[in-house]
Design a protein around this motif. Structure first.
Motif, PDB file in Angstrom:
ATOM      1  N   LYS A 163       0.806  -1.219   0.000  1.00 26.86           N
ATOM      2  CA  LYS A 163       0.000   0.000   0.000  1.00 26.86           C
ATOM      3  C   LYS A 163       0.840   1.270   0.000  1.00 26.86           C
ATOM      4  N   ARG A 164       2.141   1.141  -0.080  1.00 24.72           N
ATOM      5  CA  ARG A 164       2.975   2.330  -0.031  1.00 24.72           C
ATOM      6  C   ARG A 164       2.946   3.091  -1.358  1.00 24.72           C
ATOM      7  N   THR A 165       3.330   4.358  -1.289  1.00 20.39           N
ATOM      8  CA  THR A 165       3.361   5.230  -2.456  1.00 20.39           C
ATOM      9  C   THR A 165       4.810   5.553  -2.791  1.00 20.39           C
ATOM     10  N   LEU A 166       5.159   5.408  -4.047  1.00 22.29           N
ATOM     11  CA  LEU A 166       6.501   5.732  -4.526  1.00 22.29           C
ATOM     12  C   LEU A 166       6.444   7.091  -5.200  1.00 22.29           C
ATOM     13  N   ILE A 167       7.322   8.004  -4.779  1.00 19.23           N
ATOM     14  CA  ILE A 167       7.378   9.339  -5.362  1.00 19.23           C
ATOM     15  C   ILE A 167       8.662   9.450  -6.168  1.00 19.23           C
ATOM     16  N   LEU A 168       8.507   9.768  -7.470  1.00 18.73           N
ATOM     17  CA  LEU A 168       9.669   9.911  -8.342  1.00 18.73           C
ATOM     18  C   LEU A 168      10.218  11.330  -8.282  1.00 18.73           C
ATOM     19  N   SER A 169      11.508  11.440  -8.397  1.00 18.88           N
ATOM     20  CA  SER A 169      12.199  12.721  -8.420  1.00 18.88           C
ATOM     21  C   SER A 169      12.037  13.346  -9.810  1.00 18.88           C
ATOM     22  N   PRO A 170      12.079  14.665  -9.908  1.00 16.59           N
ATOM     23  CA  PRO A 170      12.018  15.297 -11.235  1.00 16.59           C
ATOM     24  C   PRO A 170      13.289  15.060 -12.058  1.00 16.59           C
ATOM     25  N   GLY A 171      14.343  14.573 -11.417  1.00 16.97           N
ATOM     26  CA  GLY A 171      15.581  14.276 -12.137  1.00 16.97           C
ATOM     27  C   GLY A 171      15.570  12.869 -12.699  1.00 16.97           C
ATOM     28  N   PHE A 172      16.313  12.665 -13.758  1.00 13.56           N
ATOM     29  CA  PHE A 172      16.443  11.347 -14.381  1.00 13.56           C
ATOM     30  C   PHE A 172      17.776  11.298 -15.113  1.00 13.56           C
ATOM     31  N   ARG A 173      18.158  10.108 -15.507  1.00  9.07           N
ATOM     32  CA  ARG A 173      19.386   9.919 -16.282  1.00  9.07           C
ATOM     33  C   ARG A 173      19.016   9.147 -17.541  1.00  9.07           C
ATOM     34  N   LEU A 174      19.592   9.542 -18.652  1.00  7.00           N
ATOM     35  CA  LEU A 174      19.337   8.886 -19.931  1.00  7.00           C
ATOM     36  C   LEU A 174      20.686   8.594 -20.570  1.00  7.00           C
ATOM     37  N   ILE A 175      20.958   7.314 -20.826  1.00  6.16           N
ATOM     38  CA  ILE A 175      22.248   6.894 -21.365  1.00  6.16           C
ATOM     39  C   ILE A 175      22.017   6.248 -22.727  1.00  6.16           C
ATOM     40  N   LYS A 176      22.756   6.715 -23.724  1.00  8.07           N
ATOM     41  CA  LYS A 176      22.618   6.202 -25.091  1.00  8.07           C
ATOM     42  C   LYS A 176      23.798   5.301 -25.419  1.00  8.07           C
ATOM     43  N   LYS A 177      23.484   4.149 -25.995  1.00 10.59           N
ATOM     44  CA  LYS A 177      24.515   3.200 -26.411  1.00 10.59           C
ATOM     45  C   LYS A 177      24.238   2.824 -27.873  1.00 10.59           C
ATOM     46  N   LYS A 178      25.165   3.184 -28.767  1.00 12.14           N
ATOM     47  CA  LYS A 178      25.016   2.854 -30.181  1.00 12.14           C
ATOM     48  C   LYS A 178      25.410   1.398 -30.388  1.00 12.14           C
ATOM     49  N   LEU A 179      24.630   0.677 -31.154  1.00 11.35           N
ATOM     50  CA  LEU A 179      24.884  -0.743 -31.375  1.00 11.35           C
ATOM     51  C   LEU A 179      25.618  -1.026 -32.677  1.00 11.35           C
ATOM     52  N   TYR A 180      25.758  -0.058 -33.542  1.00  8.78           N
ATOM     53  CA  TYR A 180      26.320  -0.292 -34.870  1.00  8.78           C
ATOM     54  C   TYR A 180      27.652   0.407 -35.098  1.00  8.78           C
ATOM     55  N   SER A 181      28.198   1.039 -34.108  1.00 16.14           N
ATOM     56  CA  SER A 181      29.400   1.850 -34.281  1.00 16.14           C
ATOM     57  C   SER A 181      30.620   0.988 -34.624  1.00 16.14           C
ATOM     58  N   LEU A 182      31.412   1.444 -35.574  1.00 14.41           N
ATOM     59  CA  LEU A 182      32.626   0.735 -35.982  1.00 14.41           C
ATOM     60  C   LEU A 182      33.742   0.862 -34.960  1.00 14.41           C
ATOM     61  N   ILE A 183      33.707   1.921 -34.167  1.00 13.99           N
ATOM     62  CA  ILE A 183      34.782   2.133 -33.196  1.00 13.99           C
ATOM     63  C   ILE A 183      34.429   1.571 -31.818  1.00 13.99           C
ATOM     64  N   GLY A 184      33.410   0.778 -31.743  1.00 11.64           N
ATOM     65  CA  GLY A 184      33.004   0.173 -30.474  1.00 11.64           C
ATOM     66  C   GLY A 184      31.790   0.857 -29.894  1.00 11.64           C
ATOM     67  N   THR A 185      31.511   0.545 -28.672  1.00 11.01           N
ATOM     68  CA  THR A 185      30.339   1.083 -28.007  1.00 11.01           C
ATOM     69  C   THR A 185      30.554   2.560 -27.670  1.00 11.01           C
ATOM     70  N   ILE A 186      29.587   3.363 -28.068  1.00  8.99           N
ATOM     71  CA  ILE A 186      29.622   4.790 -27.758  1.00  8.99           C
ATOM     72  C   ILE A 186      28.515   5.064 -26.750  1.00  8.99           C
ATOM     73  N   VAL A 187      28.880   5.641 -25.631  1.00  4.10           N
ATOM     74  CA  VAL A 187      27.905   5.941 -24.588  1.00  4.10           C
ATOM     75  C   VAL A 187      27.805   7.452 -24.433  1.00  4.10           C
ATOM     76  N   GLU A 188      26.578   7.960 -24.479  1.00  2.51           N
ATOM     77  CA  GLU A 188      26.309   9.386 -24.306  1.00  2.51           C
ATOM     78  C   GLU A 188      25.295   9.525 -23.193  1.00  2.51           C
ATOM     79  N   GLU A 189      25.589  10.366 -22.212  1.00  2.00           N
ATOM     80  CA  GLU A 189      24.702  10.506 -21.056  1.00  2.00           C
ATOM     81  C   GLU A 189      24.135  11.915 -20.998  1.00  2.00           C
ATOM     82  N   CYS A 190      22.833  12.005 -20.707  1.00  2.00           N
ATOM     83  CA  CYS A 190      22.165  13.308 -20.512  1.00  2.00           C
ATOM     84  C   CYS A 190      22.046  13.577 -19.045  1.00  2.00           C
TER      85      CYS A 190
END
Length: 190
Positions: A163-190
């Protein structure tokens, strides 16, 4: 460039002489200038983007709704106003440079509580397209919110722990990982 105007009658050169010299002295009004310079907005593109945005917002909200009982073990999830809309705008921005755009995206949805990160679900925008990149979305639990009344009493006083309530923060993290890159995994974070 075509401008609509009238001849300047104060000019001493006659009409026939202006034609022979190969030019017309014209007066370009502000209205004519802005009609030429400012392109018409593509309303079909704007409507499509808004529909895409609303669809992705519904997918995120559905993901949180399904996760309430299965992963989060709570009765309510309180989401700050416009949080999902901001997330979707960042997702669209990150997918705009990809070969298949949003259609080639897989979004892994997680929740960070303290030092623990729980996997909630996976969103595939278009399952018919081979994914070209992955996004990891990390919601954060609001640690600044007031504790629940329920937290002051032992669990035995309450019959259901869901019965508890979960409150989300207005902040978040978004991480991008390209799957087709020739130079390996590219990670970009917002």
């Amino acid at each position: 460039m075509v401008a609509t105007s009238s001849l300047n009658n104060k000019n001493s050169v006659g009409h026939a002489e202006q034609i022979q010299q190969g030019f017309w002295h014209t007066t370009l009004t502000d209205f004519d200038y802005w009609d030429y310079v400012v392109p018409d907005p593509n309303f079909n593109e704007m409507v499509f983007e808004e529909q895409t945005c609303q669809s992705l917002v519904r997918m995120l909200e559905s993901c949180l709704s399904k996760s309430k009982q299965t992963r989060l073990h709570c009765s309510k999830v309180l989401v700050p106003e416009k949080l999902t809309r901001r997330i979707v705008q960042d997702v669209l921005r990150l997918s705009s440079t990809e070969p298949c755009g949003l259609r080639g995206c897989i979004i892994h949805v997680n929740l960070e509580t303290g030092n623990v990160c729980k996997k909630l679900d996976k969103i595939v925008y278009d399952p018919t397209v081979v994914p070209t990149f992955e996004l990891t979305l990390v919601f954060k639990q609001d640690s600044c919110s007031w504790p629940s009344f329920r937290d002051f009493f032992p669990r035995a006083c309450f019959t259901s722990s869901s019965k508890r309530t979960l409150i989300l923060s207005p902040g978040f993290r978004l991480i991008k990982k390209k799957l087709y890159s020739l130079i390996g995994t590219i990670v970009e974070e917002c």
